[in-house]
Design an enzyme around this catalytic site. Structure first.
Site, PDB file in Angstrom:
ATOM      1  N   PRO A  66       2.652  -0.249   5.552  1.00  0.00           N
ATOM      2  CA  PRO A  66       3.347  -1.404   4.953  1.00  0.00           C
ATOM      3  C   PRO A  66       4.026  -1.122   3.618  1.00  0.00           C
ATOM      4  O   PRO A  66       3.654  -1.688   2.578  1.00  0.00           O
ATOM      5  CB  PRO A  66       2.225  -2.423   4.810  1.00  0.00           C
ATOM      6  CG  PRO A  66       1.006  -1.590   4.563  1.00  0.00           C
ATOM      7  CD  PRO A  66       1.194  -0.352   5.403  1.00  0.00           C
ATOM      8  N   CYS A  67       5.069  -0.298   3.635  1.00  0.00           N
ATOM      9  CA  CYS A  67       5.783  -0.028   2.386  1.00  0.00           C
ATOM     10  C   CYS A  67       6.529  -1.260   1.884  1.00  0.00           C
ATOM     11  O   CYS A  67       6.959  -1.297   0.722  1.00  0.00           O
ATOM     12  CB  CYS A  67       6.732   1.146   2.558  1.00  0.00           C
ATOM     13  SG  CYS A  67       7.918   0.988   3.899  1.00  0.00           S
ATOM     14  N   HIS A  68       6.659  -2.303   2.725  1.00  0.00           N
ATOM     15  CA  HIS A  68       7.305  -3.542   2.267  1.00  0.00           C
ATOM     16  C   HIS A  68       6.422  -4.304   1.278  1.00  0.00           C
ATOM     17  O   HIS A  68       6.880  -5.264   0.661  1.00  0.00           O
ATOM     18  CB  HIS A  68       7.636  -4.442   3.466  1.00  0.00           C
ATOM     19  CG  HIS A  68       6.459  -4.806   4.307  1.00  0.00           C
ATOM     20  ND1 HIS A  68       5.958  -3.986   5.298  1.00  0.00           N
ATOM     21  CD2 HIS A  68       5.668  -5.902   4.303  1.00  0.00           C
ATOM     22  CE1 HIS A  68       4.911  -4.570   5.868  1.00  0.00           C
ATOM     23  NE2 HIS A  68       4.716  -5.727   5.271  1.00  0.00           N
TER      24      HIS A  68
END
Length: 274
Positions: free
Chosen positions: A241-243
């Site tokens: 989850p780099c968001h």
């Protein structure tokens, strides 16, 4: 699905730029040339939360609260050994990595099944192997070939086969709020990249973390820039989850697949938790 993404991603971007003004429903709907009633219904159906709830989620106080909690939550998750397995909604994510030798050999001996599919957030290229999912990458219009070429550069000696039946099932599990079970990931990257991606896997849904906090969590407190590069190289959208990574000043920061999509993913997670 893609049409809805294009419509509401523009609304999400506008909200990100104007949320401090606390815009009314009528003002928000006007950006999409829809009536307030119609916009409210469609936005809530697609995003999973009402426009008002989404504006609240973008408030500075909320962002700072999440940011201040991010480091301690991330550190606690890592200390507790939660980087494997980690939980995303009702999915359990388990991962392994290519050995340094396998990575150096460019994936020789690995068969990769790939396909392109529509999702709530636009089209994606999905690449899977017997050992786990290798890539889930959002595509710009007409970008299928470029994305596949980038994947093949990472593992140039693997065998690539089109298998959209197999990859469609994976897409359904990732993007369906009702889906469950386990998804296995196969991480292929440098040792430093893998360390950053493992830290991201430990970041709980809905939390936020700055690049500096992520660097501290992997014992590289002065490595924010290198961490940012590794975050940007993440091959597995949504699942790694780099968001959830934002700037220290609570700004959105960058996102490999576009800031509108980053906002949309954050709103989607908020809706799944509602």
């Amino acid at each position: 699905m893609d049409a809805n993404y294009q419509r509401f991603s523009s609304s999400l971007q506008w909200l990100a730029e104007n949320y401090l003004d606390q815009p009314s429903l009528q003002q928000i709907a006007a950006q999409s040339n829809l009536s307030a009633h119609h916009f409210q219904r469609q936005f809530t159906q697609w995003v999973g939360v009402s426009p008002k709830r989404f504006v609240e989620s973008l408030s500075v106080a909320h962002a700072r609260q999440l940011l201040s909690a991010g480091a301690s939550v991330l550190d606690a998750s890592l200390d507790a050994g939660l980087s494997s397995p980690s939980r995303l909604h009702d999915l359990f994510i388990r991962h392994e990595t290519l050995t340094p030798g396998e990575y150096k050999r460019g994936g020789r001996g690995i068969v990769i099944h790939h396909g392109v599919h529509d999702t709530l957030f636009g089209r994606v290229l999905v690449a899977d192997s017997e050992r786990g999912l290798l890539a889930l990458s959002f595509l710009e219009r007409g970008g299928e070939l470029t994305a596949l070429e980038q994947l093949q550069k990472r593992l140039p000696h693997a065998e690539y086969q089109v298998d959209e039946t197999r990859t469609a099932a994976l897409v359904q599990r990732v993007f369906s709020a009702a889906a469950g079970g386990e998804i296995r990931l196969l991480l292929a990257g440098s040792p430093f990249q893998i360390k950053v991606w493992q830290a991201l896997l430990a970041l709980p849904s809905g939390a936020r973390c700055s690049y500096g906090q992520l660097a501290t969590a992997i014992d590289c407190p002065r490595g924010s820039r290198a961490v940012g590069t590794a975050v940007g190289a993440n091959p597995l959208a949504v699942l790694i989850p780099c968001h959830r990574v934002i700037r220290a000043d609570t700004g959105l920061g960058g996102y490999r697949w576009g800031l509108q999509r980053k906002l949309a993913l954050q709103a989607w997670e908020l809706g799944l938790q509602a």
